[in-house]
Design an enzyme around this catalytic site. Structure first.
Site, PDB file in Angstrom:
ATOM      1  N   LEU A  86     -52.573  53.317 100.256  1.00 42.74           N
ATOM      2  CA  LEU A  86     -51.422  53.281 101.149  1.00 42.74           C
ATOM      3  C   LEU A  86     -51.878  53.145 102.589  1.00 42.74           C
ATOM      4  CD1 LEU A  86     -48.234  55.489 100.910  1.00 42.74           C
ATOM      5  CD2 LEU A  86     -49.219  54.889 103.116  1.00 42.74           C
ATOM      6  N   HIS A 127     -58.415  63.768 106.029  1.00 50.79           N
ATOM      7  CA  HIS A 127     -58.500  63.213 107.375  1.00 50.79           C
ATOM      8  C   HIS A 127     -57.228  63.591 108.128  1.00 50.79           C
ATOM      9  CE1 HIS A 127     -58.564  60.085 110.518  1.00 50.79           C
ATOM     10  NE2 HIS A 127     -59.869  60.013 110.287  1.00 50.79           N
TER      11      HIS A 127
END
Length: 337
Positions: free
Chosen positions: A127, A231
């Site tokens: 994505l 992240h």
């Protein structure tokens, strides 16, 4: 401005390549390599062309298109059965408890074990949303469109589904986890290993990675502190996955240490709640906000819209009907936004 999710096409290559260059690394499913992306698009086209109804190793690539300009502004992927062409490796974080009678002391040590436990699962991944479009819930549309696609083609997907989140990447594009663990054995940087994996697969991990457990306490602080952390740009994605019913069960990526989320496919909220209904009315005043989807395989479309549900029938707004290309009597799938 209107956006729709549709199957990828071969002429999406340049759009995907330009987005791949914006990822900043650590994005195995969207490498900044034209040949690799062209191969992925060809593989996806073959999957969409398959009219069968059985679980085989396939990859579907979806894209987010601005219907006014035709520009592709995001993408996502579905892998039906991982670990079929080469092993699907993960680290599993476990605890080893030991007791010494002479010292009357119990010691608990965290360990990383190289495993293939997740082989055979389906995977939602790849994505990426263009930075200029990160508003208006388009990331959520990309993410949840995959679950509607699964619900609409349920037999093509496994009993469990995973989602790998990118781990911590430093300002230089390196990975503290890679540097502290695998990088010591491979003689290549994280960027080099990640790129090689994206292009050639991870068989080199099987060839060179030590099979013995790694004691977490023996890693340096930088590597130890990022295990299982997403992240910063993936924190919202992790929250979305948790809302859908995914959980972190101590599996982490072998490259960057990012978390792998796991769920029973039928328990994913948007899969369980997705239902097909017959379109009765196209109504500009339709009620609640929803994700709408129609078509199968190459005709699949998904967008935001409004719906009113009455029994086995559904009314949707004009914009939604136009984006999906549906009319009275067609089948529309939907879930609440």
């Amino acid at each position: 401005m209107s956006f729709v999710i549709r199957p990828s096409r071969e002429d999406d290559l340049e759009h995907l390549y330009e987005m791949a260059k914006l990822t900043g690394g650590g994005f195995t499913n969207l490498p900044a390599d034209r040949d690799a992306l062209a191969g992925k698009l060809a593989t996806s086209a073959k999957a969409f062309a398959n009219k069968g109804d059985e679980l085989v190793d396939e990859t579907f690539v979806l894209v987010l298109e601005n219907t006014e300009t035709g520009a592709v502004r995001g993408t996502c992927q579905l892998m039906t059965q991982v670990g079929q062409r080469w092993p699907f490796y993960s680290y599993r974080l476990n605890t080893l408890t030991q007791y010494s009678k002479e010292l009357d002391r119990t010691v608990r040590a965290e360990m990383l074990n190289l495993v293939t436990d997740l082989e055979g699962c389906s995977e939602v991944g790849g994505l990426f949303l263009h930075p200029n479009e990160r508003a208006g819930g388009l990331g959520l549309l990309l993410a949840r469109s995959r679950y509607l696609f699964i619900a609409m083609h349920r037999a093509r997907f496994a009993e469990r589904v995973i989602a790998e989140l990118r781990g911590i990447i430093d300002d230089r594009g390196g990975s503290p986890f890679w540097d502290g663990v695998a990088g010591r054995f491979f003689g290549m940087s994280f960027q080099e290993a990640d790129y090689f994996n994206a292009i050639n697969g991870n068989q080199f991990i099987a060839d060179l990675m030590p099979k013995h457990p790694v004691y977490v306490a023996m890693l340096d602080d930088d590597a130890r502190e990022v295990i299982g952390l997403p992240h910063p740009t993936g924190r919202a994605a992790m929250r979305m996955l948790e809302k859908e019913g995914f959980r972190f069960e101590n599996y982490v990526d072998i490259f960057d240490g990012g978390p792998t989320m796991l769920a029973r496919t039928d328990d994913v909220v948007s899969v369980a709640d997705a239902e097909p209904r017959t379109l009765d009315t196209v109504d500009g005043e339709a009620g609640e906000r929803a994700l709408l989807a129609s078509g199968t395989l190459t005709d699949f479309r998904c967008c935001y819209g409004r719906r009113t549900v009455e029994g086995e029938e559904i009314a949707i707004d004009d914009a939604g009907a136009q984006a999906l290309g549906v009319g009275k009597g067609d089948t529309v799938w939907s879930v609440t936004r």
